[in-house]
Design a protein around this motif. Structure first.
Motif, PDB file in Angstrom:
ATOM      1  N   LEU A  78      -0.544 -54.731 -40.088  1.00 33.09           N
ATOM      2  CA  LEU A  78      -1.082 -55.672 -39.110  1.00 33.09           C
ATOM      3  C   LEU A  78      -2.441 -56.194 -39.585  1.00 33.09           C
ATOM      4  N   ARG A  79      -2.657 -57.502 -39.407  1.00 34.29           N
ATOM      5  CA  ARG A  79      -3.967 -58.079 -39.707  1.00 34.29           C
ATOM      6  C   ARG A  79      -4.610 -58.603 -38.424  1.00 34.29           C
ATOM      7  N   GLY A  80      -5.920 -58.831 -38.495  1.00 27.01           N
ATOM      8  CA  GLY A  80      -6.616 -59.452 -37.371  1.00 27.01           C
ATOM      9  C   GLY A  80      -8.105 -59.508 -37.701  1.00 27.01           C
ATOM     10  N   TYR A  83     -14.631 -60.229 -37.412  1.00 25.61           N
ATOM     11  CA  TYR A  83     -15.803 -60.972 -37.873  1.00 25.61           C
ATOM     12  C   TYR A  83     -15.267 -62.198 -38.596  1.00 25.61           C
ATOM     13  N   LYS A  84     -15.477 -63.374 -38.018  1.00 26.48           N
ATOM     14  CA  LYS A  84     -14.879 -64.584 -38.569  1.00 26.48           C
ATOM     15  C   LYS A  84     -15.926 -65.448 -39.266  1.00 26.48           C
ATOM     16  N   PRO A  85     -15.762 -65.683 -40.560  1.00 26.07           N
ATOM     17  CA  PRO A  85     -16.706 -66.540 -41.282  1.00 26.07           C
ATOM     18  C   PRO A  85     -16.330 -68.003 -41.077  1.00 26.07           C
ATOM     19  N   SER A 116      -8.741 -55.955 -41.870  1.00 30.70           N
ATOM     20  CA  SER A 116      -9.675 -56.877 -41.223  1.00 30.70           C
ATOM     21  C   SER A 116     -10.799 -57.227 -42.193  1.00 30.70           C
ATOM     22  N   GLU A 117     -11.392 -58.377 -41.955  1.00 31.95           N
ATOM     23  CA  GLU A 117     -12.412 -58.875 -42.890  1.00 31.95           C
ATOM     24  C   GLU A 117     -13.792 -58.283 -42.637  1.00 31.95           C
ATOM     25  N   ILE A 118     -14.434 -57.881 -43.728  1.00 33.24           N
ATOM     26  CA  ILE A 118     -15.823 -57.426 -43.689  1.00 33.24           C
ATOM     27  C   ILE A 118     -16.695 -58.557 -44.240  1.00 33.24           C
ATOM     28  N   VAL A 136     -12.037 -58.989 -48.107  1.00 31.17           N
ATOM     29  CA  VAL A 136     -13.164 -59.851 -48.489  1.00 31.17           C
ATOM     30  C   VAL A 136     -12.637 -61.274 -48.452  1.00 31.17           C
ATOM     31  N   GLY A 137     -13.255 -62.116 -47.639  1.00 36.41           N
ATOM     32  CA  GLY A 137     -12.776 -63.481 -47.473  1.00 36.41           C
ATOM     33  C   GLY A 137     -13.165 -64.370 -48.638  1.00 36.41           C
ATOM     34  N   THR A 138     -12.542 -65.537 -48.671  1.00 37.39           N
ATOM     35  CA  THR A 138     -12.760 -66.472 -49.785  1.00 37.39           C
ATOM     36  C   THR A 138     -14.230 -66.832 -49.947  1.00 37.39           C
ATOM     37  N   ARG A 139     -14.952 -66.940 -48.819  1.00 38.93           N
ATOM     38  CA  ARG A 139     -16.355 -67.355 -48.879  1.00 38.93           C
ATOM     39  C   ARG A 139     -17.252 -66.250 -49.416  1.00 38.93           C
ATOM     40  N   ASN A 140     -16.761 -65.041 -49.421  1.00 37.60           N
ATOM     41  CA  ASN A 140     -17.579 -63.906 -49.852  1.00 37.60           C
ATOM     42  C   ASN A 140     -17.177 -63.328 -51.210  1.00 37.60           C
ATOM     43  N   LEU A 159      -9.092 -58.448 -51.844  1.00 40.21           N
ATOM     44  CA  LEU A 159     -10.088 -59.398 -52.340  1.00 40.21           C
ATOM     45  C   LEU A 159      -9.472 -60.786 -52.471  1.00 40.21           C
ATOM     46  N   LYS A 160      -9.876 -61.672 -51.566  1.00 39.72           N
ATOM     47  CA  LYS A 160      -9.371 -63.036 -51.631  1.00 39.72           C
ATOM     48  C   LYS A 160     -10.052 -63.810 -52.755  1.00 39.72           C
ATOM     49  N   ARG A 161      -9.297 -64.733 -53.321  1.00 38.40           N
ATOM     50  CA  ARG A 161      -9.864 -65.595 -54.367  1.00 38.40           C
ATOM     51  C   ARG A 161     -10.789 -66.624 -53.729  1.00 38.40           C
ATOM     52  N   GLU A 189      -4.268 -64.364 -53.411  1.00 38.50           N
ATOM     53  CA  GLU A 189      -4.350 -65.819 -53.679  1.00 38.50           C
ATOM     54  C   GLU A 189      -4.177 -66.546 -52.347  1.00 38.50           C
ATOM     55  N   ARG A 190      -5.142 -67.383 -51.976  1.00 39.03           N
ATOM     56  CA  ARG A 190      -5.121 -68.045 -50.665  1.00 39.03           C
ATOM     57  C   ARG A 190      -5.330 -69.555 -50.762  1.00 39.03           C
ATOM     58  N   GLY A 191      -5.101 -70.054 -51.984  1.00 41.73           N
ATOM     59  CA  GLY A 191      -5.245 -71.487 -52.170  1.00 41.73           C
ATOM     60  C   GLY A 191      -6.635 -71.849 -52.631  1.00 41.73           C
ATOM     61  N   VAL A 221      -0.102 -62.953 -51.485  1.00 41.32           N
ATOM     62  CA  VAL A 221      -0.319 -64.389 -51.285  1.00 41.32           C
ATOM     63  C   VAL A 221      -0.473 -64.669 -49.792  1.00 41.32           C
ATOM     64  N   ASP A 222      -1.433 -65.523 -49.463  1.00 41.27           N
ATOM     65  CA  ASP A 222      -1.661 -65.958 -48.075  1.00 41.27           C
ATOM     66  C   ASP A 222      -1.253 -67.431 -47.962  1.00 41.27           C
ATOM     67  N   PRO A 223       0.013 -67.695 -47.615  1.00 37.33           N
ATOM     68  CA  PRO A 223       0.448 -69.090 -47.527  1.00 37.33           C
ATOM     69  C   PRO A 223      -0.054 -69.769 -46.259  1.00 37.33           C
ATOM     70  N   SER A 224      -0.597 -69.013 -45.313  1.00 34.02           N
ATOM     71  CA  SER A 224      -1.113 -69.597 -44.076  1.00 34.02           C
ATOM     72  C   SER A 224      -2.406 -70.358 -44.362  1.00 34.02           C
ATOM     73  N   HIS A 225      -3.404 -69.665 -44.916  1.00 34.50           N
ATOM     74  CA  HIS A 225      -4.660 -70.336 -45.239  1.00 34.50           C
ATOM     75  C   HIS A 225      -4.489 -71.299 -46.409  1.00 34.50           C
ATOM     76  N   ALA A 226      -3.519 -71.047 -47.280  1.00 33.47           N
ATOM     77  CA  ALA A 226      -3.307 -71.931 -48.431  1.00 33.47           C
ATOM     78  C   ALA A 226      -2.827 -73.303 -47.997  1.00 33.47           C
ATOM     79  N   LEU A 248       2.619 -60.424 -48.846  1.00 30.28           N
ATOM     80  CA  LEU A 248       2.124 -61.624 -48.167  1.00 30.28           C
ATOM     81  C   LEU A 248       1.097 -61.233 -47.115  1.00 30.28           C
ATOM     82  N   LEU A 249       0.161 -62.136 -46.861  1.00 35.14           N
ATOM     83  CA  LEU A 249      -0.759 -62.012 -45.737  1.00 35.14           C
ATOM     84  C   LEU A 249      -0.509 -63.242 -44.870  1.00 35.14           C
ATOM     85  N   LEU A 250      -0.058 -63.028 -43.630  1.00 33.63           N
ATOM     86  CA  LEU A 250       0.416 -64.142 -42.796  1.00 33.63           C
ATOM     87  C   LEU A 250      -0.278 -64.190 -41.453  1.00 33.63           C
TER      88      LEU A 250
HETATM   89  C1  PEP Z   1      -8.650 -64.976 -43.015  1.00 29.46           C
HETATM   90  O1  PEP Z   1      -7.731 -64.466 -43.684  1.00 29.46           O
HETATM   91  O2  PEP Z   1      -8.816 -64.735 -41.816  1.00 29.46           O
HETATM   92  C2  PEP Z   1      -9.590 -65.910 -43.648  1.00 29.46           C
HETATM   93  C3  PEP Z   1     -10.731 -66.289 -43.057  1.00 29.46           C
HETATM   94  O3  PEP Z   1      -9.160 -66.368 -44.824  1.00 29.46           O
HETATM   95  P1  PEP Z   1      -9.977 -67.046 -46.036  1.00 29.46           P
HETATM   96  O4  PEP Z   1     -11.124 -66.143 -46.317  1.00 29.46           O
HETATM   97  O5  PEP Z   1      -8.940 -67.055 -47.124  1.00 29.46           O
HETATM   98  O6  PEP Z   1     -10.349 -68.405 -45.570  1.00 29.46           O
END
Ligand code: PEP
Ligand code: MN
Length: 303
Positions: A78-80, A83-85, A116-118, A136-140, A159-161, A189-191, A221-226, A248-250
């Motif tokens: 499960l994901r969720g 802390y939302k960047p 969950s994202e740190i 770790v989100g793409t921005r970090n 670790l997201k790209r 890989e998230r695009g 692979v995260d095809p949602s954010h991609a 997959l991360l969905l």
């Molecule tokens: C997420 O998976 O919730 C997310 C913010 O993704 P990304 O860091 O790939 O934008």
């Protein structure tokens, strides 16, 4: 090629103190491939792992409904986001600590590991008590202080790209965590950002195949954010399975029209069930199986 003449490839650069090419992230370091354990689930083996849940934790009822829906499909993790960047400082920033507890509660109830994202190293003690995998989100991806802190953690890291990171920069970011003493890294890989405005990002599936060649780490692979579009998630998820991803991360939401964040890319529970069914023959064709979560196994009378 010698590293003194021109910019060296990652393989040509010595690891500090070793004097020879020995990056921990490279395939040759663990030729059979690293398996990362998250609770009762293993990534990087023959079984393909689907991680699903809302982009953001929004409340108790939303998490309960989503967790039940995810478990019913057999997805084992499960994901969720708590802390939302967010790009805009005025957008929903996540529920923070309360959200983490809501996510952890559902994980415990269903016996599934949670991701969950740190966003900052200061969140580490709390996050380590609440989640099984630290994202770790793409921005970090370039936040080296955070990567160093995660190198000292006992928890696996997803670790997201970075959205503008080269494959080499992505692997170097993973190296920070491995070099810090934490071998449990999953790449995601998230695009990446391109000139194309009709998809949120451009899903770089060739990067998945190349990183599987170059590194021993599991790749999801995260095809949602991609893609940013619900209709594209299923086809790109099947493509990711075909190309050799380990999972997959969905994004999934029971009521995407009411989602605080990324509703347009969230699958409905029925979409996730359809995806799980369609994944099986694709995985079979490439010699893989689908990891079945506890609820489905239970329902089938096998556990
Ligand atoms: C997420 O998976 O919730 C997310 C913010 O993704 P990304 O860091 O790939 O934008
Ligand atoms: Mn999101």
């Amino acid at each position: 090629m010698t590293s003194t003449q021109q910019p060296a490839a990652i393989a040509d650069r010595p690891r500090a103190g070793t004097g020879d090419a020995a990056w921990r992230v490279l395939r040759g370091e663990v030729p059979e491939g690293t398996r990362v354990r998250a609770g009762n689930v293993e990534l990087g083996g023959r079984a393909f792992v689907v991680i699903a849940g809302p982009c953001a934790v929004e409340g108790h009822q939303q998490m309960l409904d989503t967790a039940d829906a995810v478990a019913r499909t057999g997805a084992p993790m499960l994901r969720g986001g708590a802390y939302k960047p967010r790009t805009s400082p005025y957008a929903f920033q996540g529920m923070g600590e309360v959200g983490l507890h809501l996510l952890a509660e559902q994980g415990r109830r269903l016996g599934v590991p949670v991701v969950s994202e740190i966003m900052d190293a200061s969140q580490l003690p709390l996050m380590e008590t609440c989640v099984d995998v630290l994202q770790v989100g793409t921005r970090n991806m370039h936040n080296y202080a955070l990567l160093r802190a995660l190198g000292r953690s006992k928890r696996p890291v997803l670790l997201k790209r970075g959205f503008s990171a080269t494959i080499q920069e992505w692997l170097q970011a993973a190296e920070y965590i491995l070099d810090g003493g934490n071998p449990q890294v999953i790449l995601c890989e998230r695009g990446i950002r391109t000139f194309e405005p009709d998809t949120r990002n451009t899903l770089d599936l060739s990067a998945v195949a190349l990183v599987k060649e170059r590194s021993h780490l599991p790749v999801v692979v995260d095809p949602s954010h991609a893609t940013g579009r619900r209709s594209l998630v299923l086809p790109m998820a099947l493509a990711a399975a075909a190309v050799g991803a380990d999972g997959l991360l969905l994004d999934v939401h029971p009521r995407p029209d009411q989602a605080q964040c990324d509703g347009a890319q969230a699958l409905l529970p029925d979409d996730l069930a359809e995806l799980m069914t369609k994944l099986e023959p694709v995985l079979h064709a490439v010699g893989r199986t689908l990891w079945q979560g506890p609820k489905r196994a239970h329902a089938a009378g096998t556990r």
